[in-house]
Design an enzyme around this catalytic site. Structure first.
Site, PDB file in Angstrom:
ATOM      1  CB  SER A  25      -9.772   3.607  11.541  1.00 35.40           C
ATOM      2  OG  SER A  25     -10.703   4.661  11.396  1.00 35.40           O
TER       3      SER A  25
ATOM      4  CE1 TYR B  98      -3.424  -2.675   0.177  1.00 36.32           C
ATOM      5  CE2 TYR B  98      -3.146  -2.790   2.554  1.00 36.32           C
ATOM      6  CZ  TYR B  98      -3.727  -3.257   1.392  1.00 36.32           C
ATOM      7  OH  TYR B  98      -4.630  -4.303   1.448  1.00 36.32           O
TER       8      TYR B  98
ATOM      9  N   GLY C  16     -10.663   4.001  16.980  1.00 36.57           N
ATOM     10  CA  GLY C  16     -10.361   3.257  18.193  1.00 36.57           C
ATOM     11  C   GLY C  16      -8.899   2.886  18.285  1.00 36.57           C
ATOM     12  CD1 TRP C  17      -7.582   0.020  14.052  1.00 34.02           C
ATOM     13  CD2 TRP C  17      -6.891  -1.001  15.920  1.00 34.02           C
ATOM     14  NE1 TRP C  17      -7.868  -1.326  13.930  1.00 34.02           N
ATOM     15  CE2 TRP C  17      -7.446  -1.979  15.056  1.00 34.02           C
ATOM     16  CE3 TRP C  17      -6.392  -1.398  17.161  1.00 34.02           C
ATOM     17  CZ2 TRP C  17      -7.516  -3.323  15.404  1.00 34.02           C
ATOM     18  CZ3 TRP C  17      -6.470  -2.744  17.506  1.00 34.02           C
ATOM     19  CH2 TRP C  17      -7.024  -3.687  16.631  1.00 34.02           C
TER      20      TRP C  17
ATOM     21  CG  ASP D 270      -6.367   0.436  10.699  1.00 35.93           C
ATOM     22  OD1 ASP D 270      -6.747   1.590  10.432  1.00 35.93           O
ATOM     23  OD2 ASP D 270      -7.005  -0.574  10.378  1.00 35.93           O
TER      24      ASP D 270
END
Length: 431
Positions: free
Chosen positions: A260, A178, A262-263, A185
Site C-alpha cells: 500500500s 467500501y 508502494g502504491w 492503493d
C-alpha cells in the site's frame, strides 16, 4: 485477423484450451530473442546480455502471451495490474523501437475495447477506483492510433471520476461497496490516469479544477493516514469509524502494509509527470515524496536492502521480505532522483534495494526466462471472507512468483537505472 499472422493470439487460444502457455507464439518469441546484439544466436528464450528491463519484459510476454493474461486471468478481463507492465512496454518501445513491445500493447486495446467503446467486463456503476488504472494504456493507444473507440472508452472512465463517491471532505472512496473508506492503493489506481487525462483533454478553468482536486487527494491522505511518529502511512482510513478493522478513535487500519505504501509512492512520482510545472501543488507533492522516502529508508533492511510485508515489524514471526513493495519503493526513489525531486544521495538506498531484489528475489530459468519471487498475491480490507487488517492477516496471504504488481515496477525501476546507458548509446529518452 488470422491466428497464423498473429502468433501471440494463437498461443492465447492454445492456453485457454489446455491451461498451459505452450504454442508457436512462444516459439516465435524464442526465435526473436535468439539473436543478440552481436547477431549471434544465444540459444535462450531470453538472452542474458540484455538489460534487466528487457529480460523481464520478454519473460512476461513468454509467460503471458496476451497482456490480459498478466493478472493470471483465464479470459479477457479489465484489471489494473496489466497496465503496470504495459507502462514498461511503452517505454521499451520508445527506447528500442522493437515492434513486438508495441504490438503487445495494441493487442490488449483491441481485445478489451469493442468498436463502440465498450470495455469488456468493466461496470461503471460499481465505482471501483482500481479500474481506472488501465485507462493509462488507452491514453497511450489513443495518442498513437487515434481510434474513436479508445476516445469513447476514455470518456467513460472519466465519467467514473465525476461520479465516484467521496468522503465529506472530498477524498474518493476506494469502491462503492467500501463506503467512506480511503485506501492508499486508490491514489495510484486513479490519480495518474486523472492527471494524464486532464493534461491531454482539459483546458482552462476545467483543467485547473481537476489539478486542484488531484493534489487535494494527496493532501487529504497526508492529513488522515500518515503516522506522525514514523512517517509511514496506514493502509486505509474509514471516515465513518464503523468498519471492524478501523480504530474507533482515528478510523485507521492497524498496520503499515508494504505494497500500500508502494502504491502511494508510485502515485506521487507518476502524477508529477503530468501536473503542470507552475501548479502550486507540485512543491507540496515533492515535499510529501521527501518525507515518504525518509520513512521507508528507516524500515529498509540494512543487510539485504529489501522491505517487509509489514514494514515496521521485521522480526515478528511470519514476516518476510516482499517483492512487489520492494520494487515499488526502488522505482519511486530512483525515478525521484532522476527527476530531481530527491537529492542524488537517495540513489544509494534505491541501488541497495535494486541490488537486493536481483540477488535475493530474482531467479533465472535455464532458458533465460526471469522470475520475480516472493510476491504477495493480494491483500485488502473488509469483504467476504472478512479481512481484518491484522498482522496475521497480511503475513498469511498467498505468496506467488511473477505477479505483475511486482514485475511491472521492476521493469520500470530497471529502466530508470538504465537511463544513462541508453543516453550513451544515443537513444532518445521519452519524458
Amino acid at each position: 485477423m488470422n491466428f497464423i499472422s498473429h502468433p501471440i493470439k494463437l498461443l492465447a487460444f492454445a492456453a485457454l484450451g489446455s491451461g498451459i502457455f505452450l504454442s508457436c507464439a512462444q516459439s516465435k518469441l524464442a526465435s526473436q530473442a535468439k539473436t543478440e546484439t552481436t547477431g549471434q544466436p544465444s540459444g535462450k528464450v531470453v538472452p542474458a546480455n540484455l538489460k534487466w528491463s528487457e529480460r523481464m519484459m520478454l519473460s512476461e510476454m513468454y509467460r503471458f502471451p496476451e497482456a490480459w493474461m498478466l493478472d493470471f486471468s483465464k479470459s479477457p478481463k479489465w484489471t489494473y495490474p496489466t497496465a503496470i507492465v504495459l507502462d514498461g512496454a511503452e517505454l521499451l518501445y520508445a527506447k528500442t523501437g522493437k515492434k513486438e513491445y508495441y504490438q503487445y500493447i495494441s493487442d490488449f486495446g483491441d481485445k478489451l475495447v469493442k468498436l463502440d467503446g465498450t470495455i469488456l467486463t468493466y461496470e461503471l456503476e460499481k465505482y471501483n477506483i482500481d479500474l481506472l488504472n488501465s485507462g493509462n494504456v488507452l491514453l497511450y493507444l489513443y495518442e498513437k492510433e487515434k481510434k474513436e473507440k479508445y476516445l469513447k472508452a476514455l470518456q467513460t472512465l472519466r465519467r467514473q471520476i465525476d461520479g465516484q463517491p467521496r468522503t465529506q471532505e472530498g477524498s474518493f472512496w476506494h469502491k462503492k461497496i467500501y463506503p467512506y473508506q480511503v485506501w492508499l492503493d486508490g491514489l495510484y489506481m486513479g490519480m495518474p490516469f486523472y492527471t494524464h487525462y486532464t493534461s491531454d483533454f482539459s483546458k482552462g478553468a476545467e483543467a485547473t479544477k481537476a489539478y486542484d482536486d488531484i493534489v487535494f487527494q494527496f493532501d487529504s491522505v497526508q492529513k488522515n493516514l500518515r503516522d506522525k511518529k514514523t512517517g509511514l502511512l496506514y493502509h486505509a482510513w474509514d471516515e465513518s469509524r464503523t468498519e471492524a478493522w478501523a480504530d474507533k478513535q482515528t478510523g485507521l487500519s492497524p498496520n503499515f502494509w508494504g505494497r500500500s505504501m508502494g502504491w502511494y509512492g508510485m502515485a506521487m512520482v507518476d502524477v508529477l509527470d503530468y501536473l503542470p510545472q507552475n501548479h502550486p501543488g507540485r512543491a507540496r507533492l515533492i515535499s510529501y515524496l521527501r518525507s515518504y522516502a525518509d520513512a521507508i529508508i528507516k524500515v529498509q533492511d540494512k543487510n539485504n536492502g529489501l522491505w517487509y510485508q509489514v514494514l515496521d515489524q521485521p522480526l515478528e514471526k511470519g514476516n518476510y521480505t516482499e517483492a512487489t513493495a520492494s520494487a515499488m519503493f526502488v522505482y519511486t526513489m530512483i525515478k525521484s532522483v532522476n527527476k530531481g525531486y530527491l537529492p542524488k544521495s537517495y540513489k544509494t538506498y534505491a541501488q541497495k534495494g535494486y541490488d537486493g531484489i536481483i540477488k535475493n528475489l530474482i531467479t533465472v530459468d535455464p532458458n533465460g526466462v526471469v522470475n520475480l519471487n516472493k510476491c504477495c498475491a493480494v491483500a485488502g480490507l473488509g469483504g467476504k471472507p472478512y479481512r481484518d487488517g491484522s498482522y496475521e492477516y497480511y503475513v498469511n496471504e498467498e505468496i506467488r512468483s511473477n505477479d505483475a504488481k511486482g514485475t511491472g515496477p521492476f521493469i520500470l525501476a530497471s529502466l530508470e537505472f538504465e537511463k544513462h546507458q541508453y543516453k550513451r548509446q544515443g537513444i532518445q529518452e521519452k519524458n
